[in-house]
Motif scaffolding. Structure first.
Motif, PDB file in Angstrom:
ATOM      1  N   GLY A   9      19.131 -57.492  78.390  1.00 32.97           N
ATOM      2  CA  GLY A   9      18.183 -57.091  79.431  1.00 32.97           C
ATOM      3  C   GLY A   9      17.319 -55.912  79.043  1.00 32.97           C
ATOM      4  N   HIS A  10      17.082 -55.699  77.763  1.00 34.74           N
ATOM      5  CA  HIS A  10      16.282 -54.571  77.291  1.00 34.74           C
ATOM      6  C   HIS A  10      14.802 -54.927  77.291  1.00 34.74           C
ATOM      7  CE1 HIS A  10      19.485 -51.888  76.077  1.00 34.74           C
ATOM      8  NE2 HIS A  10      20.115 -52.913  75.514  1.00 34.74           N
ATOM      9  N   GLU A  11      14.105 -54.673  78.385  1.00 38.04           N
ATOM     10  CA  GLU A  11      12.681 -54.984  78.466  1.00 38.04           C
ATOM     11  C   GLU A  11      11.865 -54.113  77.520  1.00 38.04           C
ATOM     12  OE1 GLU A  11      10.568 -57.300  79.706  1.00 38.04           O
ATOM     13  OE2 GLU A  11      12.452 -58.304  80.112  1.00 38.04           O
ATOM     14  N   ASN A  12      12.271 -52.837  77.357  1.00 34.63           N
ATOM     15  CA  ASN A  12      11.493 -51.967  76.468  1.00 34.63           C
ATOM     16  C   ASN A  12      11.618 -52.403  75.009  1.00 34.63           C
ATOM     17  OD1 ASN A  12      14.156 -51.149  76.291  1.00 34.63           O
ATOM     18  ND2 ASN A  12      13.672 -48.966  76.160  1.00 34.63           N
ATOM     19  N   ILE A  13      12.752 -52.949  74.625  1.00 35.79           N
ATOM     20  CA  ILE A  13      12.909 -53.459  73.256  1.00 35.79           C
ATOM     21  C   ILE A  13      12.069 -54.716  73.078  1.00 35.79           C
ATOM     22  CG2 ILE A  13      14.520 -54.410  71.559  1.00 35.79           C
ATOM     23  CD1 ILE A  13      16.680 -52.620  72.710  1.00 35.79           C
ATOM     24  N   ARG A  14      12.061 -55.591  74.090  1.00 35.70           N
ATOM     25  CA  ARG A  14      11.246 -56.808  74.014  1.00 35.70           C
ATOM     26  C   ARG A  14       9.762 -56.454  73.935  1.00 35.70           C
ATOM     27  NH1 ARG A  14      13.057 -61.367  78.148  1.00 35.70           N
ATOM     28  NH2 ARG A  14      11.509 -62.465  76.916  1.00 35.70           N
ATOM     29  N   ALA A  15       9.337 -55.503  74.742  1.00 32.28           N
ATOM     30  CA  ALA A  15       7.926 -55.090  74.728  1.00 32.28           C
ATOM     31  C   ALA A  15       7.563 -54.481  73.378  1.00 32.28           C
ATOM     32  CB  ALA A  15       7.657 -54.098  75.852  1.00 32.28           C
ATOM     33  N   SER A  16       8.467 -53.679  72.821  1.00 28.82           N
ATOM     34  CA  SER A  16       8.236 -53.082  71.512  1.00 28.82           C
ATOM     35  C   SER A  16       8.151 -54.155  70.431  1.00 28.82           C
ATOM     36  CB  SER A  16       9.365 -52.105  71.185  1.00 28.82           C
ATOM     37  OG  SER A  16       9.262 -51.661  69.857  1.00 28.82           O
ATOM     38  N   MET A  17       9.039 -55.141  70.512  1.00 26.69           N
ATOM     39  CA  MET A  17       9.025 -56.228  69.528  1.00 26.69           C
ATOM     40  C   MET A  17       7.713 -57.011  69.619  1.00 26.69           C
ATOM     41  SD  MET A  17      11.768 -59.275  69.160  1.00 26.69           S
ATOM     42  CE  MET A  17      11.432 -60.725  68.185  1.00 26.69           C
ATOM     43  N   GLN A  18       7.274 -57.282  70.835  1.00 28.63           N
ATOM     44  CA  GLN A  18       6.027 -58.021  71.023  1.00 28.63           C
ATOM     45  C   GLN A  18       4.835 -57.218  70.494  1.00 28.63           C
ATOM     46  OE1 GLN A  18       5.343 -59.406  74.996  1.00 28.63           O
ATOM     47  NE2 GLN A  18       3.715 -60.757  74.337  1.00 28.63           N
ATOM     48  N   ARG A  19       4.804 -55.933  70.778  1.00 21.25           N
ATOM     49  CA  ARG A  19       3.711 -55.073  70.328  1.00 21.25           C
ATOM     50  C   ARG A  19       3.677 -54.987  68.798  1.00 21.25           C
ATOM     51  NH1 ARG A  19       5.075 -51.143  73.181  1.00 21.25           N
ATOM     52  NH2 ARG A  19       6.324 -50.052  71.645  1.00 21.25           N
ATOM     53  N   ARG A  20       4.845 -54.812  68.176  1.00 23.24           N
ATOM     54  CA  ARG A  20       4.900 -54.707  66.718  1.00 23.24           C
ATOM     55  C   ARG A  20       4.562 -56.034  66.045  1.00 23.24           C
ATOM     56  NH1 ARG A  20      10.191 -51.871  64.797  1.00 23.24           N
ATOM     57  NH2 ARG A  20       9.122 -52.103  62.817  1.00 23.24           N
ATOM     58  N   THR A  21       4.936 -57.139  66.660  1.00 18.34           N
ATOM     59  CA  THR A  21       4.597 -58.459  66.118  1.00 18.34           C
ATOM     60  C   THR A  21       3.089 -58.656  66.161  1.00 18.34           C
ATOM     61  OG1 THR A  21       6.731 -59.344  66.834  1.00 18.34           O
ATOM     62  CG2 THR A  21       5.004 -60.934  66.342  1.00 18.34           C
ATOM     63  N   THR A  55       2.742 -63.118  52.949  1.00 17.65           N
ATOM     64  CA  THR A  55       3.946 -62.380  52.526  1.00 17.65           C
ATOM     65  C   THR A  55       4.049 -61.036  53.242  1.00 17.65           C
ATOM     66  OG1 THR A  55       2.780 -61.525  50.598  1.00 17.65           O
ATOM     67  CG2 THR A  55       4.119 -63.496  50.275  1.00 17.65           C
ATOM     68  N   ARG A  56       2.898 -60.369  53.445  1.00 10.81           N
ATOM     69  CA  ARG A  56       2.933 -59.085  54.159  1.00 10.81           C
ATOM     70  C   ARG A  56       3.438 -59.282  55.579  1.00 10.81           C
ATOM     71  NH1 ARG A  56       0.574 -57.167  58.082  1.00 10.81           N
ATOM     72  NH2 ARG A  56      -0.975 -58.820  58.121  1.00 10.81           N
ATOM     73  N   MET A  57       2.960 -60.330  56.247  1.00  5.81           N
ATOM     74  CA  MET A  57       3.402 -60.588  57.621  1.00  5.81           C
ATOM     75  C   MET A  57       4.882 -60.943  57.671  1.00  5.81           C
ATOM     76  SD  MET A  57       0.453 -62.513  59.756  1.00  5.81           S
ATOM     77  CE  MET A  57       1.505 -62.694  61.161  1.00  5.81           C
ATOM     78  N   GLU A  58       5.347 -61.739  56.730  1.00  2.47           N
ATOM     79  CA  GLU A  58       6.759 -62.107  56.714  1.00  2.47           C
ATOM     80  C   GLU A  58       7.632 -60.874  56.487  1.00  2.47           C
ATOM     81  OE1 GLU A  58       6.756 -65.190  53.756  1.00  2.47           O
ATOM     82  OE2 GLU A  58       6.251 -66.736  55.232  1.00  2.47           O
ATOM     83  N   ARG A  59       7.202 -59.974  55.582  1.00  4.42           N
ATOM     84  CA  ARG A  59       7.950 -58.723  55.353  1.00  4.42           C
ATOM     85  C   ARG A  59       7.964 -57.868  56.613  1.00  4.42           C
ATOM     86  NH1 ARG A  59       5.102 -58.165  50.515  1.00  4.42           N
ATOM     87  NH2 ARG A  59       3.843 -56.589  51.530  1.00  4.42           N
ATOM     88  N   GLU A  60       6.805 -57.742  57.257  1.00  4.27           N
ATOM     89  CA  GLU A  60       6.720 -56.928  58.471  1.00  4.27           C
ATOM     90  C   GLU A  60       7.588 -57.508  59.580  1.00  4.27           C
ATOM     91  OE1 GLU A  60       5.863 -53.842  60.927  1.00  4.27           O
ATOM     92  OE2 GLU A  60       5.420 -53.999  58.798  1.00  4.27           O
ATOM     93  N   MET A  61       7.590 -58.829  59.728  1.00  5.64           N
ATOM     94  CA  MET A  61       8.429 -59.460  60.761  1.00  5.64           C
ATOM     95  C   MET A  61       9.905 -59.255  60.460  1.00  5.64           C
ATOM     96  SD  MET A  61       6.685 -60.454  63.204  1.00  5.64           S
ATOM     97  CE  MET A  61       8.101 -61.112  64.048  1.00  5.64           C
ATOM     98  N   ALA A  62      10.295 -59.307  59.192  1.00  2.00           N
ATOM     99  CA  ALA A  62      11.691 -59.055  58.827  1.00  2.00           C
ATOM    100  C   ALA A  62      12.069 -57.622  59.191  1.00  2.00           C
ATOM    101  CB  ALA A  62      11.909 -59.313  57.338  1.00  2.00           C
ATOM    102  N   ARG A  63      11.144 -56.687  58.969  1.00  2.00           N
ATOM    103  CA  ARG A  63      11.404 -55.286  59.317  1.00  2.00           C
ATOM    104  C   ARG A  63      11.542 -55.120  60.838  1.00  2.00           C
ATOM    105  NH1 ARG A  63       8.557 -52.844  55.614  1.00  2.00           N
ATOM    106  NH2 ARG A  63       6.544 -53.376  56.520  1.00  2.00           N
ATOM    107  N   VAL A  64      10.680 -55.775  61.607  1.00  5.09           N
ATOM    108  CA  VAL A  64      10.760 -55.711  63.071  1.00  5.09           C
ATOM    109  C   VAL A  64      12.096 -56.275  63.544  1.00  5.09           C
ATOM    110  CG1 VAL A  64       9.788 -56.670  65.204  1.00  5.09           C
ATOM    111  CG2 VAL A  64       8.265 -55.759  63.454  1.00  5.09           C
ATOM    112  N   LEU A  65      12.478 -57.429  63.016  1.00  4.20           N
ATOM    113  CA  LEU A  65      13.742 -58.051  63.417  1.00  4.20           C
ATOM    114  C   LEU A  65      14.931 -57.163  63.089  1.00  4.20           C
ATOM    115  CD1 LEU A  65      13.101 -61.738  62.313  1.00  4.20           C
ATOM    116  CD2 LEU A  65      13.162 -60.843  64.637  1.00  4.20           C
ATOM    117  N   ASP A  66      14.926 -56.542  61.919  1.00  2.85           N
ATOM    118  CA  ASP A  66      16.026 -55.641  61.546  1.00  2.85           C
ATOM    119  C   ASP A  66      16.093 -54.446  62.491  1.00  2.85           C
ATOM    120  OD1 ASP A  66      16.766 -57.268  59.459  1.00  2.85           O
ATOM    121  OD2 ASP A  66      15.722 -56.076  57.926  1.00  2.85           O
TER     122      ASP A  66
END
Length: 169
Positions: A25-37, A151-162
């Motif tokens: 139920g972490h809305e702020n984490i979801r919003a952060s993930m969406q913004r960073r994506t 490749t840059r996007m895939e690296r960035e998404m891996a960083r966001v997920l981690d």
């Protein structure tokens, strides 16, 4: 690769993370993930828009006969650039998508991004269907730009997920 849509998804990882986010139920984490994506996808969108705006289109007709001003008020390359969009989802089918929104293009230009990507544009001269012209553009403007960013996007998404995974643990 066809013009229209590029999706960056790590389906298994994103789906598993989405379930954990929903459970926590972490809305702020979801919003952060969406913004960073979205931020990860913005450079690709911007470069795609720059690529189409700067694309040289030349005529194979006789030289010395300028085409004159366009009979419409909509510049072709700027219209296509304005239709390039980003969509980000963190639920359902999570990921980032960069695409040409054909709904934003006039009906007579809906196939034009794909046609320009192929490098050969054949059209009637100012709508006169008895006179046709062939123009050429540097082919694969979409494909080359996507390839440079993938490749840059895939690296960035891996960083966001981690980062999100660490915040959930």
């Amino acid at each position: 690769m066809a013009v229209g849509s590029v999706q960056i998804t790590g389906t298994g990882q994103l789906l598993e993370l989405q379930r954990r986010l929903r459970a926590a139920g972490h809305e702020n984490i979801r919003a952060s993930m969406q913004r960073r994506t979205r931020r990860a996808a913005e450079p690709m969108r911007n470069d795609l828009q720059s690529a189409i705006r700067g694309l040289q289109i030349s005529s194979s007709g006789r030289s010395g006969r300028g085409g004159g001003p366009s009979p419409t008020s909509r510049p072709l390359r700027a219209t296509i650039a304005g239709a390039i969009r980003i969509s980000v989802r963190v639920s359902g089918n999570p990921g980032a998508r960069v695409w040409v929104d054909k709904g934003q293009l006039p009906p007579d230009l809906r196939r034009m991004p794909q046609v320009i990507n192929e490098g050969r544009i054949r059209h009637p001269v100012f709508g006169n269907r008895s006179k046709w012209v062939t123009q050429t553009a540097s082919p694969l403007w979409w494909d080359r730009t996507v390839r440079t960013h993938r490749t840059r996007m895939e690296r960035e998404m891996a960083r966001v997920l981690d980062d999100v995974r660490r915040r959930l643990d």
